[in-house]
Every structure is written in structure tokens, then in C-alpha cells.
Scaffold this motif. Structure first.
Motif, PDB file in Angstrom:
ATOM      1  N   GLY A   1      35.111  40.134  32.063  1.00 26.26           N
ATOM      2  CA  GLY A   1      34.276  39.763  30.923  1.00 26.26           C
ATOM      3  C   GLY A   1      32.899  40.403  30.983  1.00 26.26           C
ATOM      4  N   LEU A   2      32.356  40.548  32.185  1.00 20.72           N
ATOM      5  CA  LEU A   2      31.051  41.207  32.345  1.00 20.72           C
ATOM      6  C   LEU A   2      31.129  42.706  32.049  1.00 20.72           C
ATOM      7  CD1 LEU A   2      29.630  39.682  35.649  1.00 20.72           C
ATOM      8  CD2 LEU A   2      28.684  39.425  33.358  1.00 20.72           C
TER       9      LEU A   2
ATOM     10  N   ASN B   1      45.559  28.979  46.771  1.00 17.75           N
ATOM     11  CA  ASN B   1      44.322  28.475  46.166  1.00 17.75           C
ATOM     12  C   ASN B   1      43.255  29.555  46.083  1.00 17.75           C
ATOM     13  OD1 ASN B   1      45.265  25.884  45.664  1.00 17.75           O
ATOM     14  ND2 ASN B   1      44.664  25.151  47.688  1.00 17.75           N
ATOM     15  N   HIS B   2      43.165  30.375  47.113  1.00 17.90           N
ATOM     16  CA  HIS B   2      42.179  31.457  47.107  1.00 17.90           C
ATOM     17  C   HIS B   2      42.511  32.492  46.038  1.00 17.90           C
ATOM     18  CE1 HIS B   2      39.705  34.578  49.545  1.00 17.90           C
ATOM     19  NE2 HIS B   2      39.033  34.098  48.530  1.00 17.90           N
ATOM     20  N   LEU B   3      43.775  32.839  45.896  1.00 17.01           N
ATOM     21  CA  LEU B   3      44.175  33.812  44.873  1.00 17.01           C
ATOM     22  C   LEU B   3      43.958  33.259  43.467  1.00 17.01           C
ATOM     23  CD1 LEU B   3      47.385  35.405  46.427  1.00 17.01           C
ATOM     24  CD2 LEU B   3      45.070  36.361  46.334  1.00 17.01           C
ATOM     25  N   LYS B   4      44.108  31.962  43.299  1.00 15.38           N
ATOM     26  CA  LYS B   4      43.808  31.349  41.999  1.00 15.38           C
ATOM     27  C   LYS B   4      42.322  31.468  41.695  1.00 15.38           C
ATOM     28  CE  LYS B   4      47.536  27.920  41.886  1.00 15.38           C
ATOM     29  NZ  LYS B   4      47.838  26.462  42.003  1.00 15.38           N
ATOM     30  N   TYR B   5      41.489  31.284  42.711  1.00 13.58           N
ATOM     31  CA  TYR B   5      40.054  31.443  42.526  1.00 13.58           C
ATOM     32  C   TYR B   5      39.716  32.905  42.199  1.00 13.58           C
ATOM     33  CZ  TYR B   5      35.080  31.717  43.257  1.00 13.58           C
ATOM     34  OH  TYR B   5      33.745  31.960  43.063  1.00 13.58           O
ATOM     35  N   ILE B   6      40.335  33.831  42.911  1.00 11.98           N
ATOM     36  CA  ILE B   6      40.105  35.255  42.651  1.00 11.98           C
ATOM     37  C   ILE B   6      40.522  35.597  41.224  1.00 11.98           C
ATOM     38  CG2 ILE B   6      40.930  37.585  43.233  1.00 11.98           C
ATOM     39  CD1 ILE B   6      40.898  36.703  46.190  1.00 11.98           C
ATOM     40  N   LYS B   7      41.591  34.983  40.753  1.00 11.58           N
ATOM     41  CA  LYS B   7      42.039  35.197  39.372  1.00 11.58           C
ATOM     42  C   LYS B   7      40.924  34.818  38.392  1.00 11.58           C
ATOM     43  CE  LYS B   7      45.853  33.888  36.323  1.00 11.58           C
ATOM     44  NZ  LYS B   7      47.167  33.217  36.261  1.00 11.58           N
ATOM     45  N   LYS B   8      40.303  33.661  38.599  1.00 10.17           N
ATOM     46  CA  LYS B   8      39.198  33.222  37.743  1.00 10.17           C
ATOM     47  C   LYS B   8      38.006  34.172  37.874  1.00 10.17           C
ATOM     48  CE  LYS B   8      40.294  28.293  37.960  1.00 10.17           C
ATOM     49  NZ  LYS B   8      39.840  26.989  38.480  1.00 10.17           N
ATOM     50  N   GLU B   9      37.720  34.555  39.105  1.00  7.73           N
ATOM     51  CA  GLU B   9      36.586  35.443  39.346  1.00  7.73           C
ATOM     52  C   GLU B   9      36.807  36.803  38.676  1.00  7.73           C
ATOM     53  OE1 GLU B   9      33.766  35.804  43.126  1.00  7.73           O
ATOM     54  OE2 GLU B   9      35.756  36.615  43.499  1.00  7.73           O
TER      55      GLU B   9
END
Length: 142
Positions: free
Chosen positions: A45-46, A31-39
Motif C-alpha cells: 500500500g505504501l 502466526n509469524h507468516l500471517k503477520y508478515i502477510k499483513k505487513e
């Protein structure tokens, strides 16, 4: 072990408890790696061409792209590992259980190393961009 249920009972052996805790921990890592993927997707993008030039650091985008690949590789490895853990119920001796526990420790080290490197990269990025963003439509000072 009998089953991969995650609820811990008083009658569970120490090895059963360890496997259950490891399963919960593994799910948290994924779950944490999935969040890091989004981040990472947001950070990439920035770091468009314009920002990279303003920072005088062309490598920012490259570093985030590399970390994105590393994150995806680890995520895939953990998914594969998660699938292989279904065979824990087939363990009939301590040697088998210990092999799974040792494998989990190896993945824990990989995950923590990845997390540390990612956090350092993010800290480096934010230190670099601090004060270099201007707010669009900022309220004028009266």
C-alpha cells in the motif's frame, strides 16, 4: 505418541517431547507468516505508483508482490503440513517418528530461508526510502 497435546510431561519420551516442541514451533511459524502477510499488505500500500517513481525504482512494488505470493505459498504449505501432523499419533515405530522429524526440519529450513529473504527485502526498502518521506502537516518551525 498418543496425542498431539502440547503440554510436556516428565513421563514423555524424547520423541514425544520433540513432536510437541515441533508443533508449538509450527504454530509460531504460521502466526509469524500471517503477520508478515499483513505487513506486506501495508508495504504494498505504501509503494503506490507515486512512491515507486520518487524512488527511481519500479521494482520495489514488484518485489513486494512477489514476496507476498511466496509468503502465501509457504503459509498454505505449512497449513497442509500442520494437518498432516495429526497422523503422528499413528506412528508405531522410530522410523515413522523420524520421518516426521525430518520433514519438520525441511520446513524449518524453508521458513528460515523465507524469513531471511523477507528481512533483507525490507531492509533494502527502508534503506532506499530513508529520508525520502516528508511528513504531512508537520509543525512549522518557529
Amino acid at each position: 505418541m498418543g496425542t498431539l497435546q502440547k503440554e510436556i510431561y516428565n513421563h514423555d519420551s524424547d520423541v514425544d517431547v520433540t513432536h510437541k516442541i515441533n508443533t508449538i514451533e509450527l504454530e509460531n511459524w504460521v502466526n509469524h507468516l500471517k503477520y508478515i502477510k499483513k505487513e506486506l499488505n501495508n508495504l504494498i500500500g505504501l509503494c503506490d505508483e507515486d512512491l515507486s517513481h520518487r524512488l527511481d525504482d519500479e521494482n520495489v512494488l514488484q518485489k513486494f508482490n512477489k514476496k507476498e505470493v511466496e509468503n502465501e505459498n509457504l503459509l498454505q504449505a505449512l497449513h497442509k503440513y500442520m494437518s498432516s501432523r495429526r497422523d503422528i499419533i499413528e506412528c508405531e515405530d522410530t522410523q515413522c517418528d523420524m520421518a516426521y522429524i525430518a520433514e519438520h526440519e525441511s520446513y524449518r529450513k524453508s521458513y528460515l530461508y523465507h524469513l531471511d529473504k523477507y528481512r533483507r527485502l525490507k531492509d533494502e526498502f527502508f534503506k532506499t526510502v530513508q529520508g525520502k518521506f516528508t511528513l504531512l502537516n508537520a509543525p512549522s518551525q518557529a
